[in-house]
Each structure stands twice: as C-alpha cells, then as structure tokens.
Design a protein around this motif. Structure first.
Motif, PDB file in Angstrom:
ATOM      1  N   ASN A 159     102.660 -88.673  64.978  1.00 37.30           N
ATOM      2  CA  ASN A 159     103.819 -88.495  65.858  1.00 37.30           C
ATOM      3  C   ASN A 159     105.103 -88.693  65.052  1.00 37.30           C
ATOM      4  O   ASN A 159     105.897 -89.610  65.286  1.00 37.30           O
ATOM      5  N   SER A 160     105.315 -87.813  64.088  1.00 35.40           N
ATOM      6  CA  SER A 160     106.424 -87.989  63.143  1.00 35.40           C
ATOM      7  C   SER A 160     107.791 -87.875  63.820  1.00 35.40           C
ATOM      8  O   SER A 160     108.733 -88.583  63.450  1.00 35.40           O
ATOM      9  N   VAL A 161     107.905 -86.999  64.809  1.00 36.73           N
ATOM     10  CA  VAL A 161     109.192 -86.859  65.507  1.00 36.73           C
ATOM     11  C   VAL A 161     109.550 -88.163  66.222  1.00 36.73           C
ATOM     12  O   VAL A 161     110.673 -88.671  66.109  1.00 36.73           O
ATOM     13  N   GLY A 162     108.593 -88.713  66.952  1.00 36.21           N
ATOM     14  CA  GLY A 162     108.840 -89.983  67.638  1.00 36.21           C
ATOM     15  C   GLY A 162     109.157 -91.108  66.669  1.00 36.21           C
ATOM     16  O   GLY A 162     110.051 -91.934  66.917  1.00 36.21           O
ATOM     17  N   LEU A 163     108.441 -91.148  65.548  1.00 33.96           N
ATOM     18  CA  LEU A 163     108.676 -92.216  64.579  1.00 33.96           C
ATOM     19  C   LEU A 163     110.055 -92.088  63.945  1.00 33.96           C
ATOM     20  O   LEU A 163     110.747 -93.096  63.728  1.00 33.96           O
ATOM     21  N   LYS A 164     110.489 -90.869  63.633  1.00 36.20           N
ATOM     22  CA  LYS A 164     111.831 -90.677  63.080  1.00 36.20           C
ATOM     23  C   LYS A 164     112.897 -91.135  64.073  1.00 36.20           C
ATOM     24  O   LYS A 164     113.895 -91.767  63.693  1.00 36.20           O
ATOM     25  N   ARG A 165     112.700 -90.815  65.331  1.00 37.36           N
ATOM     26  CA  ARG A 165     113.679 -91.212  66.347  1.00 37.36           C
ATOM     27  C   ARG A 165     113.788 -92.729  66.438  1.00 37.36           C
ATOM     28  O   ARG A 165     114.835 -93.267  66.827  1.00 37.36           O
ATOM     29  N   ARG A 166     112.711 -93.438  66.104  1.00 32.17           N
ATOM     30  CA  ARG A 166     112.702 -94.900  66.216  1.00 32.17           C
ATOM     31  C   ARG A 166     112.996 -95.585  64.895  1.00 32.17           C
ATOM     32  O   ARG A 166     112.791 -96.785  64.747  1.00 32.17           O
ATOM     33  N   GLY A 167     113.468 -94.805  63.916  1.00 35.58           N
ATOM     34  CA  GLY A 167     113.971 -95.397  62.694  1.00 35.58           C
ATOM     35  C   GLY A 167     112.965 -95.590  61.581  1.00 35.58           C
ATOM     36  O   GLY A 167     113.258 -96.267  60.588  1.00 35.58           O
ATOM     37  N   PHE A 168     111.765 -95.002  61.700  1.00 33.75           N
ATOM     38  CA  PHE A 168     110.792 -95.093  60.621  1.00 33.75           C
ATOM     39  C   PHE A 168     111.268 -94.258  59.432  1.00 33.75           C
ATOM     40  O   PHE A 168     111.653 -93.097  59.581  1.00 33.75           O
ATOM     41  N   GLU A 169     111.219 -94.836  58.245  1.00 40.63           N
ATOM     42  CA  GLU A 169     111.592 -94.110  57.043  1.00 40.63           C
ATOM     43  C   GLU A 169     110.504 -93.112  56.666  1.00 40.63           C
ATOM     44  O   GLU A 169     109.324 -93.289  56.979  1.00 40.63           O
ATOM     45  N   LEU A 170     110.921 -92.053  55.952  1.00 40.21           N
ATOM     46  CA  LEU A 170     109.992 -90.991  55.575  1.00 40.21           C
ATOM     47  C   LEU A 170     108.822 -91.532  54.750  1.00 40.21           C
ATOM     48  O   LEU A 170     107.677 -91.105  54.926  1.00 40.21           O
ATOM     49  N   GLU A 171     109.092 -92.471  53.890  1.00 39.07           N
ATOM     50  CA  GLU A 171     108.025 -93.045  53.065  1.00 39.07           C
ATOM     51  C   GLU A 171     106.942 -93.697  53.930  1.00 39.07           C
ATOM     52  O   GLU A 171     105.744 -93.549  53.669  1.00 39.07           O
TER      53      GLU A 171
END
Length: 265
Positions: A191-203
């Motif tokens: 769920n990369s879109v959700g994780l990006k929205r919640r501030g998860f870094e790409l790494e």
C-alpha cells in the motif's frame, strides 16, 4: 444542548456540552465525552462508552447485545475513542466473555450501514467504508482501511496500514502494509500510496516491498520465506512486525493471486 423530545436515562453520564438532537434514546449505563454530537433517532444502549468530540449520525444503534447465541447477559461494553465519526445506521454490538468489549479507536470513520459485531477491536485512524460488515472477534490495526460493501469473516486479523478493496470477502488474515484485491482476495502489492501519505520514506517502503517479494514471489513456502527474511534482510520494526504477524496468524494469510484460483484453493 438537549432537545425536549430526547430521552436520557437519569443514570447516564453525559458531559455538559454534548449536543443531542430530537428523538434519540440514551440508556442508563452510558458515558458520553465532551464536545460530542448525537444526531436524531440514535439509540445508545447500556454499556456504551463514547469519547470526546465524536459525531454520531442519525439512525445509529450503539451497544445492542451481541448477536451471539452464547451470550447470557454478561456486563460488557462498546468503547468508542475520541474524534471518531459514526455515520447513518451504523450498528456496533457489545462484547461477550471472549474480550468483554467491542472497541473502536480514535479518529476513525465508520461510514453508513456498516456493522461491527461483538468483540471486534478496531485501531486508531481506521476507515470502514459504506456497508462494511465485520463478524465477531475481528481485529484491525491502526490506519487500516476497508472499502465499501466488504464482508470480513469472524476471527480475521487485518494488519496496520492495510487496504482492502471494495466488495471483498475476507476470510484470511491480511498482513500489514499491503493491498488486498481481487476475488478470491489476494496480495495486490504494498500500500505504497497510503504509506507515502502517512510520511513513510521511500527507503522504508522499498524495504517493505523487499519483504513481501520474498513472501509472495520467491517460490518459498511460508516458513522458508520467514526464515530467509530474518537471515538475509536488515532488522527493522516493519520486518519484525510482518514476520510476527504471519507467524501468529490464526486463519492463515491471503495468497498471491493465481489465474484460475478459487476460494477453496
């Protein structure tokens, strides 16, 4: 703040600034926190605990006894966290002796016509879209999201940050951080879109992707995949959470989609 056509049992504990619209009924063993709004035609039954700044829309029924034939009148609860919104005609049942409570966390959105059965434990920041149906004993981690008209089997566990597509039948556990899609319900990527929205870094997202590639794409059975992950991948909170979730899964986890697969597979 209370309309004259509203009934509030004198034993209910309602904060002074709670606003309650007409034709709502509040039973005696109820607690409602500050700043909450209760719409019209809501029924709040014994054992319900509602936090601060919640919004309960018309037609909701909270705290009804479990739809479980083993229930024998035990004193159990429904607990709703702060800043949670419960939309029209949602039903949330009390717990049984299994967990003694049904719980919805803080900052959740439970959309119209959804049902949360006895002994469900819903984390913080979760979303149930319209007409989601949770059977008893379901557990949802923080930030999990179930899209509309989905049904979840009893005792299923859904990991944090997981996304389940609309119209899904969920009979297996859904590990954290992934998308669950298709029929039968299958792994659909991280769920990369959700994780990006919640501030998860790409790494960190790529690290999670590496873990799930080993689990679903490397051709190993589950035990072999988990051993490989622990031996070969850098230790992290996400790695340990995923490994622990899968090892402790009571119903087994969803599989990678295979063309021609059936629910029985």
């Amino acid at each position: 703040m209370t309309h004259p056509y509203t009934y509030i049992d004198p034993n209910a504990r309602v904060a002074p600034n709670v606003k309650i619209d007409p034709f709502t009924v509040i039973h005696g063993d109820v607690q409602i926190g500050e700043g909450t709004w209760i719409g019209s035609n809501v029924t709040i039954m014994d054992g319900t605990r509602i936090g601060k700044n919640c919004r309960i829309f018309p037609g909701a029924v909270l705290g009804a006894i479990p739809q479980d034939l083993k229930f024998a009148g035990e004193r159990t609860t429904v607990e709703i966290g702060d800043n949670t919104t419960i939309r029209e005609f949602v039903t949330i049942n009390r717990g049984t002796t299994d967990r003694w409570k049904t719980k919805v966390g803080n900052n959740c959105l439970i959309m119209a016509y959804s049902h949360i059965a006895h002994d469900c434990l819903i984390g913080d920041n979760c979303i149930l879209s319209n007409s989601v149906q949770l059977a008893g004993h379901v557990v949802m981690g923080d930030w999990a999201w179930i899209a509309g008209v989905s049904a979840v089997h009893q005792f299923v566990t859904i990991g944090q940050h997981a996304y389940i597509a609309g119209g899904s039948l969920v009979s297996k556990d859904v590990p954290p951080y992934i998308k669950a899609v298709r029929n039968p319900l299958s792994y659909g990527g991280v769920n990369s879109v959700g994780l990006k929205r919640r501030g998860f870094e790409l790494e960190k997202i790529n690290h999670i992707l590496d873990i799930y590639r080993i689990i679903f794409n490397k051709g190993l059975n589950t035990s072999q995949a988990l051993e490989f992950i622990e031996e070969e991948l850098t230790a992290s909170d996400e790695r340990d959470e995923i490994v622990t979730f899968i090892r402790e899964s009571g119903r087994g986890i969803i599989k990678r989609f295979t063309k021609g697969a059936t629910e029985e597979d």
